[in-house]
Write an enzyme that holds these catalytic residues in place. Structure first.
Site, PDB file in Angstrom:
ATOM      1  N   ASP A 106       0.806  -1.226   0.000  1.00 24.85           N
ATOM      2  CA  ASP A 106       0.000   0.000   0.000  1.00 24.85           C
ATOM      3  C   ASP A 106       0.842   1.281   0.000  1.00 24.85           C
ATOM      4  O   ASP A 106       0.437   2.278  -0.594  1.00 24.85           O
ATOM      5  CB  ASP A 106      -1.021  -0.001   1.157  1.00 24.85           C
ATOM      6  CG  ASP A 106      -0.372  -0.191   2.509  1.00 24.85           C
ATOM      7  OD1 ASP A 106       0.805  -0.609   2.566  1.00 24.85           O
ATOM      8  OD2 ASP A 106      -1.047   0.072   3.529  1.00 24.85           O
ATOM      9  N   THR A 128       2.895  -8.148  -1.348  1.00 17.08           N
ATOM     10  CA  THR A 128       3.108  -8.028   0.089  1.00 17.08           C
ATOM     11  C   THR A 128       2.741  -9.359   0.719  1.00 17.08           C
ATOM     12  O   THR A 128       1.670  -9.900   0.425  1.00 17.08           O
ATOM     13  CB  THR A 128       2.277  -6.899   0.742  1.00 17.08           C
ATOM     14  OG1 THR A 128       2.254  -7.126   2.162  1.00 17.08           O
ATOM     15  CG2 THR A 128       0.854  -6.829   0.248  1.00 17.08           C
ATOM     16  N   ARG A 165       4.179 -28.952  25.651  1.00 17.14           N
ATOM     17  CA  ARG A 165       4.375 -27.509  25.818  1.00 17.14           C
ATOM     18  C   ARG A 165       3.347 -26.692  25.045  1.00 17.14           C
ATOM     19  O   ARG A 165       2.747 -27.182  24.093  1.00 17.14           O
ATOM     20  CB  ARG A 165       5.752 -27.114  25.262  1.00 17.14           C
ATOM     21  CG  ARG A 165       6.881 -27.500  26.158  1.00 17.14           C
ATOM     22  CD  ARG A 165       8.211 -27.249  25.467  1.00 17.14           C
ATOM     23  NE  ARG A 165       9.296 -27.483  26.401  1.00 17.14           N
ATOM     24  CZ  ARG A 165      10.554 -27.688  26.037  1.00 17.14           C
ATOM     25  NH1 ARG A 165      10.888 -27.710  24.762  1.00 17.14           N
ATOM     26  NH2 ARG A 165      11.477 -27.875  26.947  1.00 17.14           N
ATOM     27  N   MET A 172       4.347 -12.226  10.957  1.00 21.85           N
ATOM     28  CA  MET A 172       4.188 -10.826  10.554  1.00 21.85           C
ATOM     29  C   MET A 172       2.716 -10.476  10.317  1.00 21.85           C
ATOM     30  O   MET A 172       1.856 -11.362  10.258  1.00 21.85           O
ATOM     31  CB  MET A 172       5.018 -10.538   9.313  1.00 21.85           C
ATOM     32  CG  MET A 172       6.494 -10.344   9.634  1.00 21.85           C
ATOM     33  SD  MET A 172       7.403  -9.815   8.185  1.00 21.85           S
ATOM     34  CE  MET A 172       9.024  -9.532   8.904  1.00 21.85           C
ATOM     35  N   GLY A 173       2.481  -9.221  10.129  1.00 23.31           N
ATOM     36  CA  GLY A 173       1.114  -8.736   9.916  1.00 23.31           C
ATOM     37  C   GLY A 173       0.888  -7.565  10.834  1.00 23.31           C
ATOM     38  O   GLY A 173       0.512  -7.729  11.993  1.00 23.31           O
ATOM     39  N   ARG A 174       1.194  -6.393  10.317  1.00 23.56           N
ATOM     40  CA  ARG A 174       1.178  -5.181  11.146  1.00 23.56           C
ATOM     41  C   ARG A 174      -0.236  -4.842  11.615  1.00 23.56           C
ATOM     42  O   ARG A 174      -0.500  -4.782  12.802  1.00 23.56           O
ATOM     43  CB  ARG A 174       1.758  -4.044  10.308  1.00 23.56           C
ATOM     44  CG  ARG A 174       2.258  -2.900  11.105  1.00 23.56           C
ATOM     45  CD  ARG A 174       2.755  -1.821  10.190  1.00 23.56           C
ATOM     46  NE  ARG A 174       4.127  -2.001   9.804  1.00 23.56           N
ATOM     47  CZ  ARG A 174       4.587  -1.845   8.563  1.00 23.56           C
ATOM     48  NH1 ARG A 174       3.762  -1.542   7.598  1.00 23.56           N
ATOM     49  NH2 ARG A 174       5.858  -2.006   8.300  1.00 23.56           N
ATOM     50  N   GLU A 225       2.117 -10.160  14.712  1.00 26.50           N
ATOM     51  CA  GLU A 225       2.919  -9.159  15.442  1.00 26.50           C
ATOM     52  C   GLU A 225       2.088  -7.955  15.877  1.00 26.50           C
ATOM     53  O   GLU A 225       2.402  -7.298  16.867  1.00 26.50           O
ATOM     54  CB  GLU A 225       4.097  -8.690  14.578  1.00 26.50           C
ATOM     55  CG  GLU A 225       3.628  -8.019  13.293  1.00 26.50           C
ATOM     56  CD  GLU A 225       4.740  -7.531  12.382  1.00 26.50           C
ATOM     57  OE1 GLU A 225       5.894  -7.476  12.790  1.00 26.50           O
ATOM     58  OE2 GLU A 225       4.411  -7.197  11.222  1.00 26.50           O
ATOM     59  N   ARG A 270       6.989 -21.951  25.127  1.00 25.88           N
ATOM     60  CA  ARG A 270       8.147 -21.520  24.334  1.00 25.88           C
ATOM     61  C   ARG A 270       7.664 -20.594  23.218  1.00 25.88           C
ATOM     62  O   ARG A 270       6.561 -20.766  22.704  1.00 25.88           O
ATOM     63  CB  ARG A 270       8.868 -22.716  23.709  1.00 25.88           C
ATOM     64  CG  ARG A 270       9.480 -23.677  24.709  1.00 25.88           C
ATOM     65  CD  ARG A 270      10.688 -23.059  25.410  1.00 25.88           C
ATOM     66  NE  ARG A 270      11.383 -24.025  26.247  1.00 25.88           N
ATOM     67  CZ  ARG A 270      11.090 -24.273  27.523  1.00 25.88           C
ATOM     68  NH1 ARG A 270      10.081 -23.635  28.121  1.00 25.88           N
ATOM     69  NH2 ARG A 270      11.782 -25.162  28.220  1.00 25.88           N
ATOM     70  N   GLN A 278       9.889 -15.889   7.046  1.00 25.89           N
ATOM     71  CA  GLN A 278       8.641 -16.064   6.284  1.00 25.89           C
ATOM     72  C   GLN A 278       8.614 -15.147   5.062  1.00 25.89           C
ATOM     73  O   GLN A 278       7.713 -15.215   4.245  1.00 25.89           O
ATOM     74  CB  GLN A 278       7.415 -15.807   7.164  1.00 25.89           C
ATOM     75  CG  GLN A 278       7.159 -14.370   7.493  1.00 25.89           C
ATOM     76  CD  GLN A 278       6.422 -14.173   8.800  1.00 25.89           C
ATOM     77  OE1 GLN A 278       5.224 -14.359   8.863  1.00 25.89           O
ATOM     78  NE2 GLN A 278       7.148 -13.779   9.840  1.00 25.89           N
ATOM     79  N   ARG A 279       9.591 -14.249   4.949  1.00 24.39           N
ATOM     80  CA  ARG A 279       9.569 -13.275   3.855  1.00 24.39           C
ATOM     81  C   ARG A 279      10.646 -13.547   2.807  1.00 24.39           C
ATOM     82  O   ARG A 279      10.520 -13.110   1.663  1.00 24.39           O
ATOM     83  CB  ARG A 279       9.751 -11.876   4.450  1.00 24.39           C
ATOM     84  CG  ARG A 279       9.042 -10.807   3.673  1.00 24.39           C
ATOM     85  CD  ARG A 279       8.994  -9.516   4.432  1.00 24.39           C
ATOM     86  NE  ARG A 279      10.204  -8.744   4.284  1.00 24.39           N
ATOM     87  CZ  ARG A 279      10.372  -7.527   4.830  1.00 24.39           C
ATOM     88  NH1 ARG A 279       9.424  -6.980   5.555  1.00 24.39           N
ATOM     89  NH2 ARG A 279      11.486  -6.879   4.645  1.00 24.39           N
TER      90      ARG A 279
HETATM   91  O1  F6P Z   1       5.978  -6.133   4.270  1.00 24.79           O
HETATM   92  C1  F6P Z   1       5.189  -5.863   5.360  1.00 24.79           C
HETATM   93  C2  F6P Z   1       5.790  -6.468   6.564  1.00 24.79           C
HETATM   94  O2  F6P Z   1       5.969  -7.794   6.256  1.00 24.79           O
HETATM   95  C3  F6P Z   1       4.986  -6.303   7.853  1.00 24.79           C
HETATM   96  O3  F6P Z   1       4.170  -7.372   8.171  1.00 24.79           O
HETATM   97  C4  F6P Z   1       6.065  -6.091   8.878  1.00 24.79           C
HETATM   98  O4  F6P Z   1       5.619  -5.344   9.970  1.00 24.79           O
HETATM   99  C5  F6P Z   1       7.091  -5.365   8.113  1.00 24.79           C
HETATM  100  O5  F6P Z   1       7.036  -5.875   6.810  1.00 24.79           O
HETATM  101  C6  F6P Z   1       8.471  -5.443   8.703  1.00 24.79           C
HETATM  102  O6  F6P Z   1       9.406  -5.195   7.719  1.00 24.79           O
HETATM  103  P1  F6P Z   1      10.719  -4.337   7.897  1.00 24.79           P
HETATM  104  O7  F6P Z   1      11.387  -4.789   9.142  1.00 24.79           O
HETATM  105  O8  F6P Z   1      11.486  -4.683   6.661  1.00 24.79           O
HETATM  106  O9  F6P Z   1      10.324  -2.906   7.930  1.00 24.79           O
END
Ligand code: F6P
Length: 346
Positions: A106, A128, A165, A172-174, A225, A270, A278-279
């Site tokens: 975005d 993304t 456990r 991720m996922g802001r 996250e 844990r 994952q990226r």
């Molecule tokens: O690309 C988006 C994302 O994967 C988010 O989920 C995450 O918060 C962010 O990237 C973190 O990326 P960076 O540390 O490169 O800024």
């Protein structure tokens, strides 16, 4: 149909597996139409600094299965730099570009959309891992990220059950829970926590206890996250700084939850943070195909004279959608039907 000579190409934002496949598709399709592609380095920074060069067949050879972006990426926002947008427009004109294809999320596509008001023609390609861009069912990279999340859960599953456990996996996922939700469903998570729904620690304990009563002496928790507990009503951040799009650096919610659960649950816990695992790395076949289809379509849209649209996947067809709609409706809402499923499997 319009006669095009040269198109600029940028890749921006957090990278994802499949961008290179899209770059390859753009270059190969453009070459077949006699159009030159000028690739700029590091997202919008490359257009600001006029750091670009013509990409040829050799440049994109062998990159289909390679993660990341051969052009480099950044989170540079020319609109937050004084004179930045003017500089981008000057470089666009000086290079005799007819249009720009922007591959990103975005933020990157938001800049492309704003450039329209300055007479710059743009086409967006959604990439993304968060899959939070509106108007498209899938963004490039999401499927690859999901694959890593579900594979990680499979691995955590065996060690969790051996040691009885609770395993927390932070993904991720802001502001968007697509990775946690679909990754969690694909990997059989017992608890899935997303930013869209504040969570209650006592409810998580209840579910883990219910599993125990059913003879399951371990539990898998997936947490995005950006998820936050209802009592705190704020996201857990790693530092106070923001990037040029104003985003804070999230991280640490997995450990926060672990501490909270530890105080009320008599079970070892844990935490694993999946982070950049994952990226990075190779794209799945799905992402390679989506990227290839979007790359070819983006060049076709340019030739058709389209402007300010994104290549979107809808009903398994790549179609042009208005960038205005994409930007104003992102982050894409979680599908309610899928969201309800997370409370079915535990
Ligand atoms: O690309 C988006 C994302 O994967 C988010 O989920 C995450 O918060 C962010 O990237 C973190 O990326 P960076 O540390 O490169 O800024």
């Amino acid at each position: 149909m319009i006669n095009l000579k040269k198109i600029g190409l940028v890749t921006g934002g957090g990278d994802s597996p499949g961008i290179n496949a899209a770059i390859r598709a753009v270059v190969r399709k453009a070459m077949s139409e006699g159009i030159e592609i000028m690739g700029f380095k590091n997202g919008w920074a490359g257009l600001l600094e006029n750091d670009g060069r013509t990409l040829n067949r050799q440049d994109v050879s062998g990159i289909l299965p390679v993660g990341g972006t051969m052009l480099g990426s950044s989170r540079t926002n020319p609109f937050s730099i004084e004179g930045g947008a003017e500089q981008v427009i000057e470089n666009f004109n000086d290079n005799d570009l007819d249009a720009i294809i922007a591959i990103g999320g975005d933020d990157t596509l938001g800049v492309a959309h704003k450039l329209k008001d300055h007479g710059v023609k743009t086409i967006g390609i959604p990439q993304t891992i968060d899959n939070d861009l509106a108007e498209t069912e899938y963004s490039i990279g999401f499927d690859s990220a999901l694959t890593q999340v579900s594979k990680s859960l499979d691995r955590l599953h065996t060690t969790a059950s051996s040691h009885h456990r609770v395993m927390i996996l932070e993904v991720m996922g802001r502001d968007s829970g697509w990775i946690a939700l679909l990754g969690g469903l694909a990997g059989g998570a017992d608890v899935i926590l997303v930013p869209e729904e504040p969570f209650d620690v006592s409810e998580i304990k209840k579910r883990i206890k219910e599993r125990e009563a059913a003879g399951k002496f371990f539990s898998l928790v997936v947490i995005a996250e950006g998820a936050a507990p209802s009592e705190l009503d704020q996201q857990i951040t790693r530092d106070s700084g923001t990037d040029s799009f104003g985003h804070v650096k999230l991280g640490g919610i997995g450990h926060y939850l672990s501490d909270q659960l530890d105080a009320i649950l008599n079970m070892p816990i844990r935490v694993t943070t999946l982070a950049y695992l994952q990226r990075g790395g190779e794209p799945t076949a799905f992402d390679r195909l989506l990227a290839t289809r979007c790359g070819v379509s983006a060049v076709e849209f340019c030739i058709d004279g389209k402007n300010d649209v994104m290549t979107a996947l809808k009903a398994n067809r790549v179609q042009p959608v208005s960038m205005e709609k994409v930007i104003s409706n992102s982050p894409k809402e979680l599908e309610d039907h899928l969201l309800r499923m997370k409370d079915l499997f535990y």
